[in-house]
Design an enzyme around this catalytic site. Structure first.
Site, PDB file in Angstrom:
ATOM      1  N   ARG A 105     -13.010  35.237  35.041  1.00 39.96           N
ATOM      2  CA  ARG A 105     -12.160  33.645  33.810  1.00 39.96           C
ATOM      3  C   ARG A 105     -11.930  32.565  34.696  1.00 39.96           C
ATOM      4  O   ARG A 105     -11.054  32.243  35.734  1.00 39.96           O
ATOM      5  CB  ARG A 105     -10.926  34.623  33.246  1.00 39.96           C
ATOM      6  N   ASP A 201      -1.946  39.896  37.060  1.00 40.10           N
ATOM      7  CA  ASP A 201      -3.581  40.268  37.250  1.00 40.10           C
ATOM      8  C   ASP A 201      -4.334  41.263  37.311  1.00 40.10           C
ATOM      9  O   ASP A 201      -3.578  42.109  38.685  1.00 40.10           O
ATOM     10  CB  ASP A 201      -3.156  38.805  38.128  1.00 40.10           C
ATOM     11  N   ASP A 204      -6.619  42.149  40.408  1.00 37.76           N
ATOM     12  CA  ASP A 204      -5.652  41.704  41.999  1.00 37.76           C
ATOM     13  C   ASP A 204      -4.561  43.001  42.096  1.00 37.76           C
ATOM     14  O   ASP A 204      -4.662  43.163  43.353  1.00 37.76           O
ATOM     15  CB  ASP A 204      -4.586  40.684  41.918  1.00 37.76           C
TER      16      ASP A 204
END
Ligand code: PRP
Ligand code: URA
Length: 210
Positions: A105, A201, A204
Site C-alpha cells: 500500500r 502494522d 512489520d
C-alpha cells in the site's frame, strides 16, 4: 453489513486477537498467534465444503460415512503480511495449492501497488481463499480479488483477521459475490489509513521489521 460478511465471534479468536493487539506482544508470539487465528478461522470459512459418501470397514462393522468430495482449493496470501496466515490454513487444508500476490500500500496515496504474482496453472478451476491479516481501506483486497477474477476464478472468499467498516463496505460494493470472514470489525480508519484501535502494522509485527 450484508449476509456475505461473517464476523467469527468465537472466544478463542477474541482472546488471541486481544493478545495480538497489545503493543508489548513479541514478534515470535505475534507470528504464532496469526497462524493459530488463521487455522481457527479456516474452520468456519470452509463450513460449506461439499461432502460425499464413502463406505468404510471399521474394526467392528461396515458403514457409510462422509468425506470431503475433493473440491480443489487455492490459498492466496497477499504479500507480505498474508504469508503469516498460510501455515495455519494449510494445517486445515493440507492439499491446497498456494498462489501469491505481492501488493504494498503506497503510504502517500494508500493505493495498492502490485509487484509480484504467481499462481498454480489450474487456478481458474480452484476455489480461492485470499488471506491477509488486515482489511483497512479495502484497496489491497479489492485489487487482489480483481486479479483472481481476471485469472478466471469464480468462487472467491476473503479472510482477514481484522477489518475496518470502510474496507468491508468497499468489498461489498466492488465484489458483492465475495464472502468475507473476519475475527473482528474495529471502529474506523485514522488519517494514515490504519485501523483504530487495530493492532498496528501487521507485516512489520509478523516479520519484526520495525
Ligand atoms: C497491509 C495489509 C494489507 C493492506 C491493508 O499491507 O497487510 O495488505 O495493508 O490495507 P488496505 O485495506 O488499505 O489496502 P502493507 O501494504 O502494509 O504491506 P505489507 O504486507 O508488505 O506490510
Ligand atoms: N495495514 C496494516 O498492517 N495495519 C493497518 O491498521 C492498516 C493497514
Amino acid at each position: 453489513m450484508n449476509e456475505n460478511v461473517h464476523v467469527l465471534n468465537h472466544p478463542l479468536l477474541q482472546h488471541k486477537l486481544t493478545i495480538l493487539r497489545n503493543e508489548n506482544t513479541s514478534t515470535k508470539d505475534f507470528r504464532e498467534l496469526v497462524s493459530e487465528i488463521a487455522m481457527l478461522m479456516t474452520y468456519e470459512a470452509t463450513r460449506d465444503l461439499p461432502l460425499e459418501e464413502v463406505t468404510v470397514k471399521t474394526p467392528v462393522d461396515t458403514g457409510t460415512f462422509q468425506t470431503l468430495s475433493g473440491k480443489k482449493m487455492a490459498i492466496v496470501p497477499i504479500l507480505r503480511a498474508g504469508l503469516g496466515m498460510v501455515d495455519g490454513v494449510l494445517k486445515m487444508i493440507p492439499a491446497a495449492r498456494v498462489g501469491h500476490i505481492g501488493l504494498y500500500r503506497d503510504p502517500a496515496t494508500l493505493k495498492p501497488v502490485k509487484y509480484y504474482c504467481k499462481m498454480p496453472a489450474d487456478i481458474a478451476s480452484r476455489d480461492v481463499l485470499i488471506v491477509d491479516p488486515m482489511l483497512a481501506t479495502g484497496g489491497s483486497a479489492s485489487a487482489a480479488i480483481t486479479f483472481m477474477k481476471e485469472y478466471g476464478c469464480k468462487h472467491i472468499k476473503l479472510m482477514d483477521v481484522l477489518a475496518a467498516p470502510e474496507g468491508i463496505e468497499r468489498i461489498q460494493q466492488e465484489h458483492p459475490d465475495v464472502e468475507i470472514y473476519v475475527a473482528a470489525v474495529d471502529s474506523h480508519l485514522n488519517d494514515h489509513g490504519y485501523i483504530v484501535p487495530g493492532l498496528g502494522d501487521a507485516g512489520d509485527r509478523i516479520f519484526g521489521t520495525k
